[in-house]
Design an enzyme around this catalytic site. Structure first.
Site, mmCIF file in Angstrom:
data_model
loop_
_atom_site.group_PDB
_atom_site.id
_atom_site.type_symbol
_atom_site.label_atom_id
_atom_site.label_comp_id
_atom_site.label_asym_id
_atom_site.label_seq_id
_atom_site.Cartn_x
_atom_site.Cartn_y
_atom_site.Cartn_z
ATOM 1 N N LYS A 124 67.925 -37.642 -33.305
ATOM 2 C CA LYS A 124 68.722 -38.840 -33.023
ATOM 3 C C LYS A 124 70.000 -38.754 -33.840
ATOM 4 O O LYS A 124 70.039 -38.095 -34.872
ATOM 5 C CB LYS A 124 67.940 -40.091 -33.440
ATOM 6 C CG LYS A 124 68.380 -41.334 -32.726
ATOM 7 C CD LYS A 124 67.731 -41.434 -31.374
ATOM 8 C CE LYS A 124 68.269 -42.556 -30.538
ATOM 9 N NZ LYS A 124 67.430 -42.750 -29.329
ATOM 10 N N ASP A 164 72.969 -43.420 -26.023
ATOM 11 C CA ASP A 164 72.062 -44.469 -26.503
ATOM 12 C C ASP A 164 72.931 -45.730 -26.561
ATOM 13 O O ASP A 164 73.973 -45.777 -25.888
ATOM 14 C CB ASP A 164 71.469 -44.086 -27.876
ATOM 15 C CG ASP A 164 70.257 -44.929 -28.248
ATOM 16 O OD1 ASP A 164 69.165 -44.646 -27.760
ATOM 17 O OD2 ASP A 164 70.416 -45.896 -29.022
ATOM 18 N N GLY A 238 73.332 -53.802 -20.623
ATOM 19 C CA GLY A 238 73.854 -52.429 -20.638
ATOM 20 C C GLY A 238 73.177 -51.573 -19.595
ATOM 21 O O GLY A 238 72.545 -52.070 -18.646
ATOM 22 N N VAL A 240 70.530 -49.767 -19.573
ATOM 23 C CA VAL A 240 69.080 -49.850 -19.385
ATOM 24 C C VAL A 240 68.726 -51.081 -18.543
ATOM 25 O O VAL A 240 67.980 -50.993 -17.560
ATOM 26 C CB VAL A 240 68.364 -49.867 -20.752
ATOM 27 C CG1 VAL A 240 66.869 -50.050 -20.574
ATOM 28 C CG2 VAL A 240 68.660 -48.585 -21.526
ATOM 29 N N ALA A 241 69.282 -52.239 -18.915
ATOM 30 C CA ALA A 241 69.013 -53.472 -18.164
ATOM 31 C C ALA A 241 69.521 -53.325 -16.728
ATOM 32 O O ALA A 241 68.882 -53.800 -15.773
ATOM 33 C CB ALA A 241 69.689 -54.655 -18.854
ATOM 34 N N TRP A 242 70.634 -52.642 -16.562
ATOM 35 C CA TRP A 242 71.210 -52.429 -15.218
ATOM 36 C C TRP A 242 70.244 -51.637 -14.332
ATOM 37 O O TRP A 242 69.963 -52.023 -13.188
ATOM 38 C CB TRP A 242 72.554 -51.689 -15.382
ATOM 39 C CG TRP A 242 73.111 -51.076 -14.146
ATOM 40 C CD1 TRP A 242 73.747 -51.727 -13.127
ATOM 41 C CD2 TRP A 242 73.103 -49.681 -13.807
ATOM 42 N NE1 TRP A 242 74.120 -50.821 -12.174
ATOM 43 C CE2 TRP A 242 73.744 -49.566 -12.564
ATOM 44 C CE3 TRP A 242 72.616 -48.526 -14.425
ATOM 45 C CZ2 TRP A 242 73.907 -48.334 -11.922
ATOM 46 C CZ3 TRP A 242 72.784 -47.305 -13.793
ATOM 47 C CH2 TRP A 242 73.420 -47.211 -12.562
#
Ligand code: GLU
Length: 447
Positions: A124, A164, A238, A240-242
């Site tokens: 990461k 990320d 963002g 991910v939610a999209w």
């Protein structure tokens, strides 16, 4: 292994690294029993070696803003564990980024990547750079300056970062542009999340959200239930939610809330595809305000300042934004409002108290490392396409992603089934991921 002894030692060695210590404790508590049935693990000190990263790079990133001011940020890359493959994991640009955060994310990444059954190690990175309010030129200059330091330590067979929080397709483009210039080679496998047309994979932008909804769909099916008409609260707006909202609509569910740092946007009739498309503009604007959705769709989306997505009545709650974004009180509010499933999509999105509250209420809870593994899995598929100089269709990638998520789900059930028949998804994901890594470490000797 004795978890308490290991944790006491780690706490003394790494005081103040709260998130990292929290992530380690959760994994160790899940695997303790199984681990102690394998004296060969204890003999090779697998856990003691695994909890420390292989190495951590810290570097200064200097760039010039639009006003001509010189700015200094800190950049990092944590190369955690390469037992299963080259280091793999995202880059996070956020003002709160520090070593503890990246170590926790890197540690989680090891097991998440193991769950995909692809040859991916764990890593990461990121920087304490805040993209909010930055111009496109500033973003580009920062990305270039960041890569100027990082490029020697990455490469297709060494370490392959991706996006990320705060790092999407645009940032990956700028990062790759500088990487290619410095490395003097077009090595597309050095970064994933590239745009389609120059090495990117179709479905990669959607993959984390799609994968999450494939997993949630299985949780719902496990209870002989269906996604049809289910109300979903998502946090964030963002990438991910999209992706999650897009797939949720396709599966017949209703996304009734999205949120941002400024508050929550309630959408009683469910989010539409037009609104989902607008989420992309909201992210590209770098304003970081969910209120923009309510301003754009008056009468359909309603903004409340300072509230979280968990204040909205829903059947399924999915944190999709940041770590520790759901606390015990939030979980209690969700439970009082009748939540039926909680699937953590963001890495460590739920605090231990929230997880315990949900589990104690007998409500299925699934952890981020399983639910959000579709993102990194599709990065793995991107690397495969790059290495073979091929390009799969969206349907081909999506079918592989679905299979991977189904396999991860089955693994979590296999390792997480309790005596009473219930499924402890946290335990299942931790044990399944850990066993793969531990066996590989054992086979490779003391290195
Ligand atoms: N940042 C994503 C994650 O948390 C993706 C990592 C990747 O694709 O390498 O898994």
């Amino acid at each position: 292994m004795n978890v308490q002894t290991i944790m006491t030692n780690l706490e003394a060695k790494h005081p103040g690294e709260k998130e990292y210590l929290q992530a380690v404790r959760e994994v160790l508590e899940s695997v303790e029993e199984v681990y102690n049935q394998h004296p060969e693990f204890e003999k090779a000190k697998i856990v003691e070696r695994l909890v420390e990263p292989d190495r951590v790079f810290t570097f200064r990133v200097v760039w010039v803003d639009d006003q001509g001011e010189v700015r200094t940020n800190l950049g990092y890359r944590v190369q955690y564990n390469a037992a299963l493959g080259a280091y793999k994991g995202g880059l996070r640009f956020h003002p709160a980024v520090n070593v503890s955060m990246l170590k926790f994310l890197g540690f989680e990444q090891i097991f998440k990547n193991a769950l995909t059954n692809l040859p991916l190690g764990g890593g990461k990175g990121g920087a304490d750079f805040d993209p909010t309010g930055k111009s496109d030129g500033e973003i580009m200059r920062f990305c270039h300056a960041f890569m100027y330091e990082l490029w020697r330590n990455i490469g297709a067979d060494q370490d392959s970062p991706a996006g990320d929080v705060g790092v999407g397709g645009r940032e990956i483009g700028y990062l790759y542009g500088m990487y290619k210039k410095l490395a003097r080679e077009h090595s597309t496998g050095a970064l994933t999340g590239k745009s389609y047309g120059w090495g990117g994979s179709l479905i990669r932008p959607e993959a984390t959200g799609f994968g999450a909804m494939y997993y949630v769909n299985r949780m719902v099916k496990q209870a002989n239930d269906t996604m049809e008409g289910k109300k979903i609260a998502l946090s964030g707006f963002g990438n991910v939610a999209w992706g999650a909202a897009t797939k949720a609509i396709e599966l017949g569910a209703k996304v009734v809330a999205i949120s941002g740092p400024d508050g929550v946007c309630e959408i009683p009739e469910g989010i539409t595809m037009e609104m989902v498309d607008y989420m992309l503009e909201m992210r590209a604007s770098n304003r970081n305000k969910v209120q923009d959705m309510a301003d754009k769709f008056p009468g359909k989306a309603f903004f409340t300042a300072g509230k979280k997505a968990w204040s909205v009545k829903c059947d399924i709650a999915c944190p999709c934004a940041f770590q520790n974004e759901m606390n015990e009180d939030d979980a209690k509010e969700l439970l009082a409002n009748g939540v039926q499933y909680v699937a953590e999509v963001s890495n460590m999105g739920c605090q231990p108290g929230a997880i315990a509250a949900v589990q104690n209420a007998g409500i299925p809870f699934a952890p981020g490392k399983a639910v959000n593994a579709g993102g990194v899995a599709t990065s793995g598929l991107e690397i495969c396409q790059n290495a073979g100089h091929i390009s799969w269709t969206a349907e081909e990638v999506d079918a592989k992603l679905q299979k991977i998520m189904n396999d991860i789900y089955d693994l979590c059930v296999e390792y997480g089934k309790e005596a009473d028949g219930s499924i402890n998804y946290v335990k299942g994901a931790n044990i399944a991921g850990f066993m793969r890594v531990a066996k590989a470490m054992l086979a490779q000797g003391i290195v």
